[in-house]
Design an enzyme around this catalytic site. Structure first.
Site, PDB file in Angstrom:
ATOM      1  N   ARG A   1       0.869  -1.186   0.000  1.00 53.03           N
ATOM      2  CA  ARG A   1       0.000   0.000   0.000  1.00 53.03           C
ATOM      3  C   ARG A   1       0.904   1.234   0.000  1.00 53.03           C
ATOM      4  O   ARG A   1       2.121   1.109   0.140  1.00 53.03           O
ATOM      5  CB  ARG A   1      -1.001   0.010   1.174  1.00 53.03           C
ATOM      6  CG  ARG A   1      -0.619  -0.634   2.442  1.00 53.03           C
ATOM      7  CD  ARG A   1       0.387   0.071   3.305  1.00 53.03           C
ATOM      8  NE  ARG A   1       0.194   1.491   3.410  1.00 53.03           N
ATOM      9  CZ  ARG A   1       1.145   2.351   3.667  1.00 53.03           C
ATOM     10  NH1 ARG A   1       2.405   1.955   3.825  1.00 53.03           N
ATOM     11  NH2 ARG A   1       0.913   3.647   3.750  1.00 53.03           N
TER      12      ARG A   1
ATOM     13  N   ALA B   1       0.852   5.126  -2.258  1.00 56.93           N
ATOM     14  CA  ALA B   1       0.666   5.421  -3.683  1.00 56.93           C
ATOM     15  C   ALA B   1       1.837   4.981  -4.577  1.00 56.93           C
ATOM     16  O   ALA B   1       1.637   4.225  -5.535  1.00 56.93           O
ATOM     17  CB  ALA B   1       0.360   6.908  -3.853  1.00 56.93           C
TER      18      ALA B   1
ATOM     19  N   ARG C   1      -7.315  -0.356  -6.873  1.00 58.83           N
ATOM     20  CA  ARG C   1      -7.649   0.700  -5.896  1.00 58.83           C
ATOM     21  C   ARG C   1      -7.882   1.984  -6.700  1.00 58.83           C
ATOM     22  O   ARG C   1      -7.129   2.255  -7.637  1.00 58.83           O
ATOM     23  CB  ARG C   1      -6.532   0.905  -4.863  1.00 58.83           C
ATOM     24  CG  ARG C   1      -6.455  -0.243  -3.850  1.00 58.83           C
ATOM     25  CD  ARG C   1      -5.548   0.089  -2.688  1.00 58.83           C
ATOM     26  NE  ARG C   1      -6.187   0.947  -1.705  1.00 58.83           N
ATOM     27  CZ  ARG C   1      -5.542   1.459  -0.651  1.00 58.83           C
ATOM     28  NH1 ARG C   1      -4.262   1.213  -0.465  1.00 58.83           N
ATOM     29  NH2 ARG C   1      -6.186   2.227   0.215  1.00 58.83           N
TER      30      ARG C   1
ATOM     31  N   ASP D   1      -2.003  10.943  -2.354  1.00 65.01           N
ATOM     32  CA  ASP D   1      -2.364   9.863  -3.285  1.00 65.01           C
ATOM     33  C   ASP D   1      -2.769  10.398  -4.646  1.00 65.01           C
ATOM     34  O   ASP D   1      -2.710   9.689  -5.645  1.00 65.01           O
ATOM     35  CB  ASP D   1      -3.489   9.014  -2.696  1.00 65.01           C
ATOM     36  CG  ASP D   1      -2.943   8.157  -1.571  1.00 65.01           C
ATOM     37  OD1 ASP D   1      -2.781   8.690  -0.459  1.00 65.01           O
ATOM     38  OD2 ASP D   1      -2.621   6.981  -1.825  1.00 65.01           O
TER      39      ASP D   1
ATOM     40  N   ASN E   1      -5.276  12.518   0.451  1.00 65.09           N
ATOM     41  CA  ASN E   1      -4.359  11.677   1.250  1.00 65.09           C
ATOM     42  C   ASN E   1      -5.207  10.929   2.271  1.00 65.09           C
ATOM     43  O   ASN E   1      -6.441  11.085   2.323  1.00 65.09           O
ATOM     44  CB  ASN E   1      -3.287  12.553   1.917  1.00 65.09           C
ATOM     45  CG  ASN E   1      -2.179  11.712   2.544  1.00 65.09           C
ATOM     46  OD1 ASN E   1      -1.665  10.788   1.910  1.00 65.09           O
ATOM     47  ND2 ASN E   1      -1.835  11.974   3.791  1.00 65.09           N
ATOM     48  N   LYS E   2      -4.541  10.136   3.073  1.00 66.53           N
ATOM     49  CA  LYS E   2      -5.220   9.286   4.053  1.00 66.53           C
ATOM     50  C   LYS E   2      -6.238  10.066   4.868  1.00 66.53           C
ATOM     51  O   LYS E   2      -5.986  11.205   5.288  1.00 66.53           O
ATOM     52  CB  LYS E   2      -4.149   8.669   4.976  1.00 66.53           C
ATOM     53  CG  LYS E   2      -4.631   7.755   6.064  1.00 66.53           C
ATOM     54  CD  LYS E   2      -5.513   6.647   5.580  1.00 66.53           C
ATOM     55  CE  LYS E   2      -4.914   5.816   4.470  1.00 66.53           C
ATOM     56  NZ  LYS E   2      -5.947   4.998   3.736  1.00 66.53           N
TER      57      LYS E   2
HETATM   58  O1  MRU Z   1      -4.452   3.348   2.188  1.00 66.43           O
HETATM   59  P1  MRU Z   1      -2.967   3.506   2.067  1.00 66.43           P
HETATM   60  O2  MRU Z   1      -2.201   2.965   3.224  1.00 66.43           O
HETATM   61  O3  MRU Z   1      -2.456   3.013   0.738  1.00 66.43           O
HETATM   62  O4  MRU Z   1      -2.764   5.076   2.075  1.00 66.43           O
HETATM   63  C1  MRU Z   1      -1.473   5.614   1.972  1.00 66.43           C
HETATM   64  C2  MRU Z   1      -1.448   7.080   2.121  1.00 66.43           C
HETATM   65  O5  MRU Z   1      -2.450   7.728   2.277  1.00 66.43           O
HETATM   66  C3  MRU Z   1      -0.121   7.748   1.971  1.00 66.43           C
HETATM   67  O6  MRU Z   1      -0.063   8.913   2.735  1.00 66.43           O
HETATM   68  C4  MRU Z   1       0.087   8.108   0.498  1.00 66.43           C
HETATM   69  O7  MRU Z   1      -0.048   7.001  -0.322  1.00 66.43           O
HETATM   70  C5  MRU Z   1       1.394   8.737   0.234  1.00 66.43           C
HETATM   71  S1  MRU Z   1       2.676   7.616   0.623  1.00 66.43           S
HETATM   72  C6  MRU Z   1       4.062   7.842  -0.081  1.00 66.43           C
END
Ligand code: MRU
Length: 346
Positions: free
Chosen positions: A47, A49, A90, A236, A246-247
């Site tokens: 997981r 991005a 995804r 993302d 983002n998350k």
């Molecule tokens: O759901 P995830 O764990 O894939 O989400 C990841 C994130 O939100 C990260 O902050 C994002 O991908 C940037 S990571 C380099």
């Protein structure tokens, strides 16, 4: 720096460090087919991005090896099906679509199947290696905005686990630590999947970077109390106007940061920019299974038959973002003109 092999391609297999199991168990998930990679991305074995972009590129390569003996026509037909499946694994991180688009250009070229397979291997390796280089460049850029002795707040996991190596926001944190900026990190636990508690805490501990783990709901109090000097998060998908997905939970950090004048930076490679969308309103936000909220460690923690809403990401509007740290420099508002300049490189 400790080597963390999140993604490794070896002997026609993609070997993924299983992020569902960390930090309690260090196990590897072996992908022999593109469907294994599709599953691994959906189930979050891998997981983050940039990491899912690189994994998907190798997924396309595995598909090519599966269909290598097909006629060119059938090869292309089956490859399009495989690319579509990986593309849909995804929906929010645009790095995934970006990587598959690059691989598809090779699939649809005039070359013979054997040649295409060789070129796909080269391209997947390039995507993987380039991400590590990009992260190191971002770290050098981002280092400049970190004050000496900074207390840094971060969200989710943006480290070596979320990328091909080094990390985005966590890459900047690593760099500042190695170069003696005497930093201290506050890591949000990041409900519901706990990427902060499980993965960021693990990476920070491995690197001996001083940190404290907090519940997501503690962040606002720390910001108000003047205990955070700068916030660094990943992304993302970034729209042309700088709105950044983002998350889930990132947006509320940005709002509180603005209220208390704490700089809030996105750290993301230019592969995270979606040049097709003007604003964050056009970003598809993934909704994940209710079990991620109703269960912890496989144990139900809520009453049965209740409603649950579980978006995996949120969009932070550009007005809350102090700067976007990319491998090509730090972008400032208004974002659109500087982001548009990058379009030519894609
Ligand atoms: O759901 P995830 O764990 O894939 O989400 C990841 C994130 O939100 C990260 O902050 C994002 O991908 C940037 S990571 C380099």
């Amino acid at each position: 720096m400790k080597e963390i092999n999140t993604i490794e391609y070896k002997e026609n297999q993609l070997i993924l460090l299983d992020q569902r199991k960390l930090p309690l168990r260090k196990e590897y998930f072996i992908c022999a087919t593109y469907k294994d990679v599709e599953f691994a991305i959906k189930d979050m074995v891998v997981r983050g991005a940039p990491a899912i972009g690189a994994a998907a590129a190798y997924g396309v390569l595995l598909a090519a090896l599966e269909f290598e003996k097909n006629t060119k026509e059938n090869f292309v037909k089956n490859m399009n099906i495989a690319c579509e499946a990986l593309n849909n694994s995804r929906p929010t991180a645009v790095n995934l679509m970006w990587a598959i688009k690059r691989m598809k250009i090779i699939v649809s070229s005039d070359n013979g199947v054997k040649n295409i397979c060789n070129l796909l291997k080269e391209e997947a390796d390039y995507i993987f290696k380039e991400d590590i280089n990009t992260n190191k460049k971002m770290a050098k850029e981002g280092y400049r905005v970190i004050p000496k002795g900074a207390r840094i707040l971060t969200h989710c996991n943006t480290g070596a686990l979320a990328t091909a190596g080094y990390g985005t926001a966590l890459g900047v944190i690593r760099e500042a630590h190695y170069l003696g900026k005497d930093i201290f990190v506050y890591a949000d636990e990041t409900r519901p999947r706990l990427q902060g508690a499980r993965l960021t805490a693990w990476e920070l501990k491995e690197e001996n970077i001083p940190f404290t783990l907090i519940a997501d709901s503690t962040a606002a109090t720390l910001i108000r109390d003047g205990k955070i000097d700068v916030i660094l998060v990943g992304a993302d998908r970034i729209a042309l106007n700088g709105d950044s997905a983002n998350k889930i939970g990132t947006f509320m950090l940005a709002v509180v940061a603005k209220r208390y004048n704490v700089p809030f930076y996105i750290v993301a490679p230019t592969t995270t920019i979606d040049f097709e969308i003007e604003t964050g309103d056009e970003i598809e936000i993934e909704e994940r299974a209710s079990e991620e909220i109703t269960h912890i460690g496989g144990v139900r923690i809520v009453p049965t038959d209740i409603n649950v809403y579980n978006p995996a990401f949120d969009v932070t509007p550009n007005e809350y973002i102090t700067g976007i740290i990319t491998e090509k420099g730090i972008l400032k508002t208004p974002y659109n003109p500087s982001i548009t300049k990058f379009r030519n490189n894609f």
